[in-house]
Design a protein around this motif. Structure first.
Motif, short mmCIF file in Angstrom:
data_model
loop_
_atom_site.label_atom_id
_atom_site.label_comp_id
_atom_site.label_asym_id
_atom_site.label_seq_id
_atom_site.Cartn_x
_atom_site.Cartn_y
_atom_site.Cartn_z
N VAL A 20 43.97 46.65 25.48
CA VAL A 20 42.82 46.19 26.27
C VAL A 20 43.29 45.17 27.30
O VAL A 20 42.86 45.19 28.46
CB VAL A 20 41.71 45.62 25.36
CG1 VAL A 20 40.60 45.00 26.20
CG2 VAL A 20 41.16 46.71 24.47
N SER A 21 44.19 44.27 26.90
CA SER A 21 44.69 43.26 27.83
C SER A 21 45.42 43.90 29.01
O SER A 21 45.26 43.47 30.16
CB SER A 21 45.63 42.29 27.10
OG SER A 21 46.65 43.01 26.43
N GLU A 22 46.20 44.93 28.75
CA GLU A 22 46.90 45.63 29.83
C GLU A 22 45.90 46.33 30.74
O GLU A 22 46.07 46.35 31.96
CB GLU A 22 47.88 46.65 29.25
CG GLU A 22 49.05 46.03 28.52
CD GLU A 22 49.87 47.03 27.77
OE1 GLU A 22 51.11 47.01 27.94
OE2 GLU A 22 49.31 47.86 27.00
N GLN A 23 44.84 46.87 30.15
CA GLN A 23 43.81 47.51 30.95
C GLN A 23 43.09 46.50 31.84
O GLN A 23 42.74 46.83 32.98
CB GLN A 23 42.80 48.21 30.04
CG GLN A 23 43.38 49.41 29.31
CD GLN A 23 42.35 50.03 28.41
OE1 GLN A 23 41.30 50.45 28.88
NE2 GLN A 23 42.64 50.07 27.12
N LEU A 24 42.88 45.29 31.34
CA LEU A 24 42.25 44.26 32.16
C LEU A 24 43.10 43.93 33.38
O LEU A 24 42.59 43.81 34.50
CB LEU A 24 42.01 42.99 31.34
CG LEU A 24 40.88 43.01 30.34
CD1 LEU A 24 40.87 41.73 29.51
CD2 LEU A 24 39.55 43.22 31.03
N VAL A 25 44.41 43.78 33.17
CA VAL A 25 45.31 43.48 34.28
C VAL A 25 45.32 44.65 35.25
O VAL A 25 45.21 44.46 36.47
CB VAL A 25 46.74 43.15 33.77
CG1 VAL A 25 47.71 43.00 34.93
CG2 VAL A 25 46.73 41.89 32.90
N LEU A 26 45.44 45.86 34.73
CA LEU A 26 45.48 47.06 35.57
C LEU A 26 44.17 47.24 36.36
O LEU A 26 44.20 47.47 37.57
CB LEU A 26 45.77 48.30 34.73
CG LEU A 26 45.82 49.63 35.46
CD1 LEU A 26 46.91 49.62 36.54
CD2 LEU A 26 46.05 50.77 34.47
N ALA A 27 43.04 47.11 35.69
CA ALA A 27 41.75 47.27 36.38
C ALA A 27 41.58 46.21 37.46
O ALA A 27 41.07 46.50 38.55
CB ALA A 27 40.60 47.20 35.37
#
Length: 156
Positions: A20-27
């Motif tokens: 989820v943390s990686e998705q936050l950075v990516l988004a």
């Protein structure tokens, strides 16, 4: 007040398997690029969204990281659309650098070197973003490869 990591987990961004943390950075990276392409100020889009989902420190550090990457860019970054399930090499570089910056700043430097002329400051910001995300309940995984993987590292 930030939403819980469990609620944020229902939002899927990027390829399968990202935390989820990686998705936050990516988004956030994708939203930043989209705002720039539309001629809008990405700070006004990113700060409130990241603050709501995670925390004000996360939003502030992410904005500082992107501002520095933009100012010191050696070339245009390849960034996919917000809803794309893919993951460009440049997006991977930024997300992975944020994940490894705390334990392997030399690896983060190597990851960011093709994107910025002087990667030292972005690595420090990536490390700070890593800490801020952890404090907000969104720890970034360390994705490194090695002959003998570390117990604390997620092998990618």
């Amino acid at each position: 007040m930030a939403i819980a990591p469990l609620a944020a987990a229902s939002l899927r961004v990027g390829p399968h398997g990202l935390a989820v943390s990686e998705q936050l950075v990516l988004a956030s990276l994708r939203a930043w690029a989209r705002a720039r392409m539309a001629g809008d100020d990405p700070r006004e889009l990113i700060r409130p969204g990241l603050t709501h989902i995670s925390s004000k420190p996360v939003a502030s550090v992410f904005v500082a990281l992107m501002e520095h990457i933009e100012r010191d860019a050696v070339r245009a970054m390849e960034v996919h659309c917000v809803a794309c399930g893919g993951y460009s090499h440049d997006e991977q570089r930024v997300v992975l650098a944020c994940g490894v910056a705390r334990i392997a700043p030399d690896v983060a430097l190597q990851l960011l070197r093709p994107l910025v002329a002087t990667p030292e400051t972005p690595v420090l910001l990536a490390r700070t973003l890593n800490v801020a995300l952890s404090k907000a309940g969104f720890p970034l995984p360390v994705r490194m490869w090695d002959d003998e993987p570390s117990v604390s590292a997620t092998v990618h």
